[in-house]
Structures are given as structure tokens and as C-alpha cells.
Design a protein around this motif. Structure first.
Motif, PDB file in Angstrom:
ATOM      1  N   THR A  24       3.711 -11.765   7.220  1.00  0.00           N
ATOM      2  CA  THR A  24       4.022 -12.779   8.227  1.00  0.00           C
ATOM      3  C   THR A  24       3.036 -12.729   9.378  1.00  0.00           C
TER       4      THR A  24
ATOM      5  N   LEU B 141      11.056 -22.724  15.866  1.00  0.00           N
ATOM      6  CA  LEU B 141      11.275 -21.665  14.883  1.00  0.00           C
ATOM      7  C   LEU B 141      10.340 -21.891  13.698  1.00  0.00           C
TER       8      LEU B 141
ATOM      9  N   ILE C 179      10.968 -16.839   9.309  1.00  0.00           N
ATOM     10  CA  ILE C 179      12.077 -15.881   9.276  1.00  0.00           C
ATOM     11  C   ILE C 179      11.725 -14.800   8.265  1.00  0.00           C
ATOM     12  N   ASP C 180      11.816 -13.543   8.686  1.00  0.00           N
ATOM     13  CA  ASP C 180      11.593 -12.413   7.775  1.00  0.00           C
ATOM     14  C   ASP C 180      12.929 -12.075   7.111  1.00  0.00           C
ATOM     15  N   PHE C 181      13.235 -12.755   6.009  1.00  0.00           N
ATOM     16  CA  PHE C 181      14.557 -12.652   5.405  1.00  0.00           C
ATOM     17  C   PHE C 181      14.862 -11.240   4.912  1.00  0.00           C
TER      18      PHE C 181
ATOM     19  N   LEU D 153      15.254  -8.635   7.603  1.00  0.00           N
ATOM     20  CA  LEU D 153      16.427  -8.970   8.403  1.00  0.00           C
ATOM     21  C   LEU D 153      17.710  -8.540   7.703  1.00  0.00           C
TER      22      LEU D 153
ATOM     23  N   MET E 253      22.961 -17.965  11.922  1.00  0.00           N
ATOM     24  CA  MET E 253      21.884 -18.639  12.651  1.00  0.00           C
ATOM     25  C   MET E 253      22.317 -20.061  12.960  1.00  0.00           C
TER      26      MET E 253
ATOM     27  N   LEU F  57      14.944 -23.996  10.468  1.00  0.00           N
ATOM     28  CA  LEU F  57      13.497 -23.877  10.590  1.00  0.00           C
ATOM     29  C   LEU F  57      12.918 -25.192  11.105  1.00  0.00           C
TER      30      LEU F  57
ATOM     31  N   TYR G 297      12.802 -10.527  14.090  1.00  0.00           N
ATOM     32  CA  TYR G 297      12.677 -11.021  12.718  1.00  0.00           C
ATOM     33  C   TYR G 297      12.508 -12.541  12.654  1.00  0.00           C
ATOM     34  N   PHE G 298      12.478 -13.162  13.815  1.00  0.00           N
ATOM     35  CA  PHE G 298      12.277 -14.605  13.901  1.00  0.00           C
ATOM     36  C   PHE G 298      11.031 -14.876  14.734  1.00  0.00           C
TER      37      PHE G 298
ATOM     38  N   LEU H  20      23.284 -19.345   7.079  1.00  0.00           N
ATOM     39  CA  LEU H  20      22.412 -20.404   7.578  1.00  0.00           C
ATOM     40  C   LEU H  20      23.129 -21.742   7.527  1.00  0.00           C
TER      41      LEU H  20
END
Length: 443
Positions: free
Chosen positions: A6, A223, A226-228, A231, A244, A248, A276-277, A349
Motif C-alpha cells: 500500500t 478514503l 483500506i488494508d483489509f 485490519l 465502517m 471508498l 489501516y485507512f 462495511l
């Protein structure tokens, strides 16, 4: 996608990253070759491998380096001016959102990096080179000459590159290609994944009866990423459930809670989850598929405007929208619950639906092109492509949307041949959606 990946993506998307990297390399190489000059002079073994023609005296070296640095600076200035012309064209004829596609293109950044680094190499070498300890012949100016020849080749490539990017068809194709790549990267196929089952999210109804921790962003912005995986691992480690409140591409301000977090077993530092966002001053297509679709729609609307009046470009955009929606319909985009490896709910989400993407892609185009038969038929053909390559659920959504199109068509009066052509396309769409609906010939 890992956090390192990322960070690298964010760095590569920065316009200054590659030119800055190339500039640092140029400075290092300049010091290296200046020191190499003295080693070659004192080392007969090393000097025997270099022909005498590649050595220059101090006067010639200064002349060469001065001329090369001035030429490369001029070449860099011309390149920046050319880039500004391209950006002006994008801004006035295509869409302001498409500017980042050219600016963030790696070829553009690499070419500028080569020019700038060539200038820096020449000017730093000119500063460092001098006669000392009896050294009167130098090899580094020959390296600068070779670098200048390489820069000329890059300049020719840059002209070719700009001539391609200034064409709207190439821009549309690149946006579509990047968007489809983002879809493949971030969504699973329907045949290899499952929709959220009732037991996957049973905690959500129960947990929402409790008061969560509210997390606000420190710096507002869009946004982007996102590091899914990290996270969810952190949520499992802390034993929390996260919801959340934004999607996005949404702009997140300081005043609206960005996350709702429910600790299940221990106290946590909720603000740590913001790492993480990733936010920015503009949207990015890396995970935000909707942004790529928005660019195509805006180019289409710009082409339909009275000032430009280019329906063929609009048709090209619609064809690419059909390609993107075809791929999107094959993905499990409705997934909104993420569990850890123990099947415990960790992340919620906002749900997404194919019908929303379908509507956002075409509702504006239908409004501004309601009198243009070529654009209307292009939309019907694009829907035919989407329907023919997707499952029953997608076909039902397209059937529903086709009825919305027919409502708009009935409000208009078309010539007889135009009416027959539209009727034919609607019949084909009804066939591909496997419905018994036969459109009324009299709109």
C-alpha cells in the motif's frame, strides 16, 4: 494487499517520487564517476581497458558538460510545457478527474526523471571535476555524452507518448483497463466465493444494541485505501468488531464518526485503527472502482455537451462502461461482512449492489442523450453485452433498468426508422435478459 504494498502504491502515485529518486541516483553516480576518473588514472590495469578516445581534457570536459546541462534543461522545460498542454486539454475537453491518469502515468514520471537526472548529473559533475594530483584526463564527461544521447531517445519516446495520450480513445481505454484491474484485485469471483450467510454476521444484530466507541479522523480527506488483512488481524488480536460508516471514495470530515468499534473483552486504543485507512486530497482508482466509472461517465457527458458535440466519443465511453460492468457483474461485490480465520465477525462495511452501479453509470447519460438515437442504442448494446456474460441476478437487474429506459423513450417522439431501430435493440435486450417482455412498438 500488505501495508508495504500500500505504501509503495501511494509513493508511486506521487508525481514527484520517480523524478526525485532518479535525481538522487544521478548525484550518487556523479560522485562515483568523478572518483572513478582518479582511480582510472592511477590504475594502469583499469585504464588499459578504456580506449583513449573516451578521455577528455579539463577544457573540453567543461565545455561538454556545460552544453549538455543547458540542452537537458531546455529539453526538460519543453517537456513540462507539453505536459501543461495535455493537462489543459484534459481539463477543458475530457474531465478534471482524468488529469491524474496522465500525471500519475509511470512513463511520464520516468521520462521527466531521466531528463532531470541527466541535468543534475551534468551540472554536479561540472562542479566536481577539476585537475588535481596530476590528473588531466577525465572519463565522466563521456558518460554524460552517452546519457545525453539516451535522453534524446527518451525525448522522441515522450513525443510519441504524448501523441497517444492526447487521443481520447487511448485515455478511455486506460481508464477502463485500470478499473477492471482494480475489480480483479479487490473482488472475488462469484463462483469461488460465497455470499454472506446468516451465521457469518449473527453478531451484528446483537452487537449494535451496545454503545460503540466512536472514532473520528484526524485529517479530513477522501478514503483511498483500506488494508483489509492487517485490519482484520488487528481486530482479532484486540477482540473487537468494527463498522465502517463510509465507503471508498467518500470524503470523510472530522465531525462525523468514521468508525464504530465494539470491544468484546478488553480496553483498546481505538484511534490506532485509523492507520489501516489511507486518506488523500483526491480519490484514487486503486480500490475505488466507482471512481473509474465516474471518469468514463464524465468524459461521455463532456462529449455530449453542446460545446463539444462528439457522440462517437460518448459511444466509446458507453462501450467501455459495458466492459467494466460485465466484469463487475461476475464479482461478489455485495460482500459486507469480513470474518477472521475462526469465522468470527470482525469488520462490517456498507453493502453494495450491482443495481446501484448500473444506475450511476447511465442515468446522467440517459438524461443528456435522450434525443440522440446513437447514444441510446449504444447503451442498449452495452446492456446486451453485460447481460449475455452474467448470471440470472444480473439479468434481472438489467431487465429492471431496461424498463426505466423505456419510460424515458416513451416520453419522446422519434422518426419511424429511429423508432424501428430502437425497437430492434430493445427486443435483443429482452432476449438476452431471458424475459417475456416485448417492448411496445409505439413509444
Amino acid at each position: 494487499m500488505s501495508r508495504l504494498q500500500t505504501r509503495l502504491l501511494q509513493l508511486r502515485s506521487n508525481f514527484l517520487f520517480l523524478p526525485s529518486f532518479y535525481s538522487v541516483v544521478a548525484i550518487v553516480l556523479s560522485f562515483f564517476f568523478v572518483q572513478l576518473d582518479y582511480h582510472i588514472f592511477y590504475s594502469t590495469k583499469l585504464g588499459s581497458f578504456v580506449p583513449d578516445v573516451f578521455f577528455t581534457n579539463l577544457s573540453l570536459a567543461q565545455t561538454l558538460l556545460g552544453a549538455i546541462s543547458a540542452s537537458l534543461l531546455t529539453m526538460t522545460t519543453i517537456s513540462f510545457s507539453t505536459i501543461m498542454v495535455v493537462l489543459t486539454t484534459y481539463l477543458s475537453q475530457f474531465s478534471p478527474r482524468t488529469i491524474q491518469n496522465f500525471v500519475n502515468d509511470q512513463h511520464t514520471q520516468r521520462i521527466l526523471g531521466v531528463f532531470i537526472s541527466g541535468f543534475i548529473f551534468s551540472i554536479v559533475t561540472l562542479l566536481l571535476i577539476r585537475e588535481r594530483d596530476g590528473v588531466a584526463l577525465f572519463f565522466s564527461p563521456t558518460v554524460a555524452v552517452i546519457y545525453a544521447i539516451v535522453c534524446v531517445g527518451f525525448f522522441v519516446f515522450f513525443i510519441h507518448h504524448v501523441s497517444l495520450w492526447i487521443q481520447v480513445s487511448n485515455l478511455i481505454h486506460q481508464i477502463s483497463k485500470n478499473t477492471i484491474g482494480a475489480i480483479h484485485e479487490n473482488y472475488q469471483n462469484k463462483d469461488t466465493s460465497h455470499h454472506d450467510a446468516p451465521w457469518d454476521d449473527w453478531e451484528s444484530a446483537e452487537i449494535k444494541q451496545r454503545e460503540p466507541l466512536f472514532v473520528h479522523v484526524e485529517t479530513p480527506g477522501y478514503l483511498q485505501l483500506i488494508d483489509f488483512d492487517p485490519l482484520i488481524k488487528r481486530a482479532k488480536q484486540d477482540d473487537v468488531i468494527i463498522e465502517m460508516r463510509f465507503e471508498l471514495g467518500d470524503y470523510v470530515d472530522k465531525f462525523t464518526p468514521f468508525l464504530h468499534i465494539w470491544p468484546l473483552s478488553k480496553k483498546i486504543e481505538a484511534n490506532h485503527y485509523l492507520s489501516y485507512f489511507h486518506f488523500g486530497n483526491e480519490r484514487a482508482t486503486i480500490q475505488d472502482v466507482d471512481f473509474g466509472l465516474t471518469k468514463l461517465v464524465e468524459i461521455c457527458l463532456k462529449a455530449l455537451s453542446p460545446g463539444i458535440n462528439d457522440p462517437n466519443t460518448a459511444v466509446s465511453c458507453i462501450n467501455e462502461l459495458g466492459k467494466v460492468l460485465t466484469v463487475l457483474g461476475q464479482k461478489n461485490i455485495e460482500r459486507c461482512f469480513y470474518n477472521d480465520d475462526k469465522r468470527a465477525l470482525r469488520l462490517m462495511l456498507k453493502p453494495q449492489h450491482f443495481r446501484e452501479y448500473l444506475y450511476r453509470c447511465f442515468y446522467q447519460i440517459l438524461y443528456y442523450a435522450k434525443d440522440d438515437v446513437s447514444v441510446l442504442t449504444a447503451i442498449l448494446e452495452a446492456l446486451n453485452v453485460v447481460a449475455s456474460h452474467n448470471d440470472t441476478d444480473v439479468k434481472k437487474e438489467i431487465k429492471r433498468f431496461s424498463e426505466y429506459i423505456i419510460e424515458g423513450i416513451k416520453e419522446k417522439t422519434f422518426l419511424s426508422l429511429d423508432e424501428q431501430y430502437l425497437h430492434k435493440k430493445l427486443e435483443e435486450l429482452a432476449l438476452h435478459t431471458e424475459t417475456n417482455h416485448t417492448p411496445n412498438h409505439e413509444f
